[in-house]
Scaffold this motif. Sequence first.
Motif, PDB file in Angstrom:
ATOM      1  N   THR A   5       0.909  -1.261   0.380  1.00 19.59           N
ATOM      2  CA  THR A   5       0.295  -0.174  -0.189  1.00 19.59           C
ATOM      3  C   THR A   5       1.009   1.410   0.444  1.00 19.59           C
ATOM      4  N   ILE A   6       1.044   2.313  -0.637  1.00 17.41           N
ATOM      5  CA  ILE A   6       1.279   3.723  -1.379  1.00 17.41           C
ATOM      6  C   ILE A   6       0.461   4.401  -0.614  1.00 17.41           C
ATOM      7  N   TYR A   7       1.203   4.502   0.956  1.00 20.45           N
ATOM      8  CA  TYR A   7       1.049   6.240   2.170  1.00 20.45           C
ATOM      9  C   TYR A   7       1.278   6.994   1.728  1.00 20.45           C
ATOM     10  N   ARG A   8       0.141   8.187   1.400  1.00 19.93           N
ATOM     11  CA  ARG A   8       0.617   9.854   1.399  1.00 19.93           C
ATOM     12  C   ARG A   8       0.796  10.513   2.334  1.00 19.93           C
ATOM     13  N   GLY A   9       1.763  11.141   2.084  1.00 16.92           N
ATOM     14  CA  GLY A   9       2.103  12.418   3.462  1.00 16.92           C
ATOM     15  C   GLY A   9       2.886  12.497   4.371  1.00 16.92           C
ATOM     16  N   ARG A  10       3.834  10.577   4.526  1.00 18.23           N
ATOM     17  CA  ARG A  10       5.176  10.400   5.218  1.00 18.23           C
ATOM     18  C   ARG A  10       6.011  11.217   5.043  1.00 18.23           C
ATOM     19  N   LEU A  11       7.068  11.587   5.608  1.00 15.06           N
ATOM     20  CA  LEU A  11       8.143  12.410   5.277  1.00 15.06           C
ATOM     21  C   LEU A  11       8.733  11.559   5.140  1.00 15.06           C
ATOM     22  N   ILE A  12       9.791  10.320   4.686  1.00 14.58           N
ATOM     23  CA  ILE A  12      10.500   9.178   4.320  1.00 14.58           C
ATOM     24  C   ILE A  12       9.261   8.538   2.974  1.00 14.58           C
ATOM     25  N   ASP A  13       9.600   8.473   1.684  1.00 10.59           N
ATOM     26  CA  ASP A  13       8.598   7.396   1.002  1.00 10.59           C
ATOM     27  C   ASP A  13       9.438   6.000   1.098  1.00 10.59           C
ATOM     28  N   HIS A  14      10.282   6.150   1.099  1.00  6.29           N
ATOM     29  CA  HIS A  14      11.455   4.566   0.605  1.00  6.29           C
ATOM     30  C   HIS A  14      12.540   5.339   0.934  1.00  6.29           C
ATOM     31  N   VAL A  15      13.421   4.074   1.765  1.00 11.22           N
ATOM     32  CA  VAL A  15      14.710   4.319   1.614  1.00 11.22           C
ATOM     33  C   VAL A  15      15.613   2.932   0.578  1.00 11.22           C
ATOM     34  N   GLN A  16      17.086   2.791  -0.053  1.00  8.50           N
ATOM     35  CA  GLN A  16      17.070   2.249  -0.672  1.00  8.50           C
ATOM     36  C   GLN A  16      18.794   1.983  -0.415  1.00  8.50           C
ATOM     37  N   LEU A  17      19.685   0.849   0.241  1.00  7.14           N
ATOM     38  CA  LEU A  17      20.640   0.481   0.138  1.00  7.14           C
ATOM     39  C   LEU A  17      20.916  -0.450  -0.611  1.00  7.14           C
ATOM     40  N   VAL A  18      22.291   0.230  -0.952  1.00  6.70           N
ATOM     41  CA  VAL A  18      23.076  -0.477  -2.431  1.00  6.70           C
ATOM     42  C   VAL A  18      24.244  -1.880  -1.615  1.00  6.70           C
ATOM     43  N   VAL A  19      24.131  -3.010  -1.646  1.00  7.43           N
ATOM     44  CA  VAL A  19      24.810  -3.109  -0.544  1.00  7.43           C
ATOM     45  C   VAL A  19      26.372  -4.113  -1.699  1.00  7.43           C
ATOM     46  N   ARG A  20      27.153  -5.048  -1.213  1.00  6.24           N
ATOM     47  CA  ARG A  20      28.583  -6.084  -2.031  1.00  6.24           C
ATOM     48  C   ARG A  20      28.195  -7.236  -2.430  1.00  6.24           C
ATOM     49  N   ASP A  21      27.143  -7.869  -1.060  1.00  5.83           N
ATOM     50  CA  ASP A  21      26.296  -8.577  -1.048  1.00  5.83           C
ATOM     51  C   ASP A  21      25.288  -9.033  -0.458  1.00  5.83           C
ATOM     52  N   VAL A  22      24.514  -9.414  -1.825  1.00  8.56           N
ATOM     53  CA  VAL A  22      22.330  -8.999  -1.175  1.00  8.56           C
ATOM     54  C   VAL A  22      22.167 -10.554  -0.724  1.00  8.56           C
ATOM     55  N   GLY A  23      22.833 -11.399  -0.540  1.00  7.39           N
ATOM     56  CA  GLY A  23      22.651 -12.669   0.295  1.00  7.39           C
ATOM     57  C   GLY A  23      22.845 -12.403   1.609  1.00  7.39           C
ATOM     58  N   ALA A  24      24.057 -12.135   1.103  1.00 11.43           N
ATOM     59  CA  ALA A  24      24.610 -11.630   3.002  1.00 11.43           C
ATOM     60  C   ALA A  24      23.698 -10.705   4.134  1.00 11.43           C
ATOM     61  N   SER A  25      23.270  -9.427   3.354  1.00  5.79           N
ATOM     62  CA  SER A  25      22.777  -8.331   3.479  1.00  5.79           C
ATOM     63  C   SER A  25      20.569  -9.111   3.976  1.00  5.79           C
TER      64      SER A  25
END
Length: 142
Positions: A5-25
């Motif tokens: 569900t998309i919520y409108r009016g939040r301060l943060i919509d989303h955060v993305q972390l780009v990682v070296r090893d997606v399996g470990a993360s």
Amino acid sequence: METNTIYRGRLIDHVQLVVRDVGASKRFYTAIFEALGIPLGGEGEGFFWADELFISSQTSPAARGVLTGPTHLAFQAKDRPSVDRFHAAALAAGGKDHGAPGVRPYHPGYYAAFALDPDGNNIEAVHHGPAERSAESIVVRF
């Protein structure tokens, strides 16, 4: 990719972390999310997400080949035992201790724990509960 569900009016919509090893993360974040009662939202080739946190590999089209730098993220915990479970799960899943569970001086009742994820991000779980009564009181001035 399926979205929640998309919520409108939040301060943060989303955060993305780009990682070296997606399996470990994924092992690390799945463990701490389980400890905090947060379901995994979904996953695909080179990425996964929970709520508004997206974690992707460096080769993901959304990453443009660039890792994100060290970041601090704090997740709210429903109670102190959840903070304790978060910390234990983080360490068991390959995280490094960055602050054992305990009361912090940020404001009365601030109970938190910190762990470094596989990429060195400072991940925190915090419970903003009532202050414990003790012989000493903490005064925080802003």
